[in-house]
Design an enzyme around this catalytic site. Structure first.
Site, short mmCIF file in Angstrom:
data_model
loop_
_atom_site.label_atom_id
_atom_site.label_comp_id
_atom_site.label_asym_id
_atom_site.label_seq_id
_atom_site.Cartn_x
_atom_site.Cartn_y
_atom_site.Cartn_z
N ASP A 64 0.86 -1.18 0.00
CA ASP A 64 0.00 0.00 0.00
C ASP A 64 0.89 1.23 0.00
OD1 ASP A 64 -1.99 2.10 0.74
OD2 ASP A 64 -3.27 0.38 1.15
N ASN A 72 -10.87 7.14 6.83
CA ASN A 72 -10.70 5.69 6.65
C ASN A 72 -11.24 4.89 7.83
OD1 ASN A 72 -7.32 6.22 5.39
ND2 ASN A 72 -9.23 6.27 4.26
N LEU A 73 -11.26 5.50 9.00
CA LEU A 73 -11.45 4.74 10.24
C LEU A 73 -12.85 4.16 10.40
CD1 LEU A 73 -9.46 7.05 12.70
CD2 LEU A 73 -8.63 5.16 11.27
N GLN A 74 -13.80 4.65 9.61
CA GLN A 74 -15.17 4.13 9.66
C GLN A 74 -15.25 2.69 9.16
OE1 GLN A 74 -16.31 4.20 6.22
NE2 GLN A 74 -18.56 4.25 6.26
N CYS A 204 -15.58 5.41 -3.53
CA CYS A 204 -16.34 5.54 -2.28
C CYS A 204 -16.26 6.96 -1.73
CB CYS A 204 -15.86 4.51 -1.25
SG CYS A 204 -14.19 4.79 -0.63
#
Length: 287
Positions: A64, A72-74, A204
């Site tokens: 990555d 991102n943490l969701q 997204c």
């Protein structure tokens, strides 16, 4: 396989595997000796990395080139608030180290390209594609077909996900049977011959994604990889599993090999990833 050598701590850690007839100490040793390259440490990669590490897959490679963002943490659950701004590969490696000290992690803070794909992929038993772009999906597919490397594919969109497995097992002697004969396994290009034009499929960040969706899809990918390493169960080869979280439905459709596929068909045009431009619609480069 080397001699069984699970120590007392490992027998305790993996006891729920060891007591299963389908796995046992031999199967657990097989997992510990296995290696998986996970391409993408985001929504799909997070649960895949979690469960592959917990299951005792002994070596994980993580590719990555991104850093952790708070948005991102969701859904990217191996990263935490303190990781914002850190490379995702470093955050992922730290997570695995806390979860299971048995696991060796190779971090590759880079973007997968036609130049580095062989160097990154060829040292692993299986590739798990947790990427979020078509260029990487086609590049991984083509390289894995050409090298006979098994590939787990997953993708998500809003409330929907899909998973399949390409073993890319076409026999040891391609001269005795053409790659598109009856019973030959399909590849990603058999399913999607070309990528959609850039900009036609929103990401997204534009459309959103249900936070728990990649957890389901990534876990299914990890399940397929574990089964492959154990040589147990029926894989999703030749089948596409489609999941709709809103309706809570799963549907499986057959994937047929395409005799005209440019990478695995009878008269395949792709003999190297250098033959393809992995931008736009991932078409074969013009001579």
């Amino acid at each position: 396989m080397s001699d069984l050598r699970l120590d007392a701590t490992q027998l305790d850690r993996y006891s729920r595997h060891v007591i299963m007839d389908e796995i046992g100490p031999e199967g657990q040793q097989r997992l510990l000796e296995g290696s998986v390259l996970v391409v993408g440490a985001g929504g799909l990669g997070s649960p895949a990395i979690q469960y592959l590490a917990a299951a005792g897959v002994g070596r994980l490679g993580i590719v990555d080139d991104d850093v952790v963002e708070r948005s991102n943490l969701q859904r990217q659950i191996i990263h935490g608030d303190d990781d914002v701004g850190r490379p995702k590969v470093d955050s992922a490696a730290d997570y695995v180290a806390r979860l299971n000290p048995d696991i060796d992690v190779d971090t590759h803070e880079t973007r997968l390209t036609a130049v580095n794909v062989a160097e990154l992929v060829d040292d692993y038993d299986v590739v798990l594609d947790a990427s979020d772009n078509f260029a990487t999906r086609y590049l991984l597919n083509d390289h894995c077909v050409l090298t006979g490397t098994p590939l787990s594919h997953g993708a998500i969109y809003r409330f929907e996900g899909q998973v399949t497995t390409f073993t890319n097992d076409r026999g040891d002697d391609s001269s005795e049977a053409d790659s598109a004969s009856e019973g030959s396994p399909p590849c990603y290009r058999c399913l999607f011959p070309e990528a959609p034009e850039p900009g036609t499929v929103p990401d997204c960040a534009t459309t959103g994604v249900l936070g728990v969706l990649p957890g389901t899809v990534g876990c299914i990918q990890a399940t397929e990889v574990v089964k492959y390493l154990l040589e147990k169960g029926d894989l999703l080869e030749g089948r596409l599993l489609m999941y709709d979280a809103m309706d809570m439905t799963f549907e499986t459709v057959d994937i047929l090999s395409n005799p005209s596929c440019p990478v695995c068909g009878e008269d395949a045009e792709i003999e190297s990833v250098d033959d393809v431009s992995y931008e736009g619609s991932c078409e074969i480069s013009a001579d």
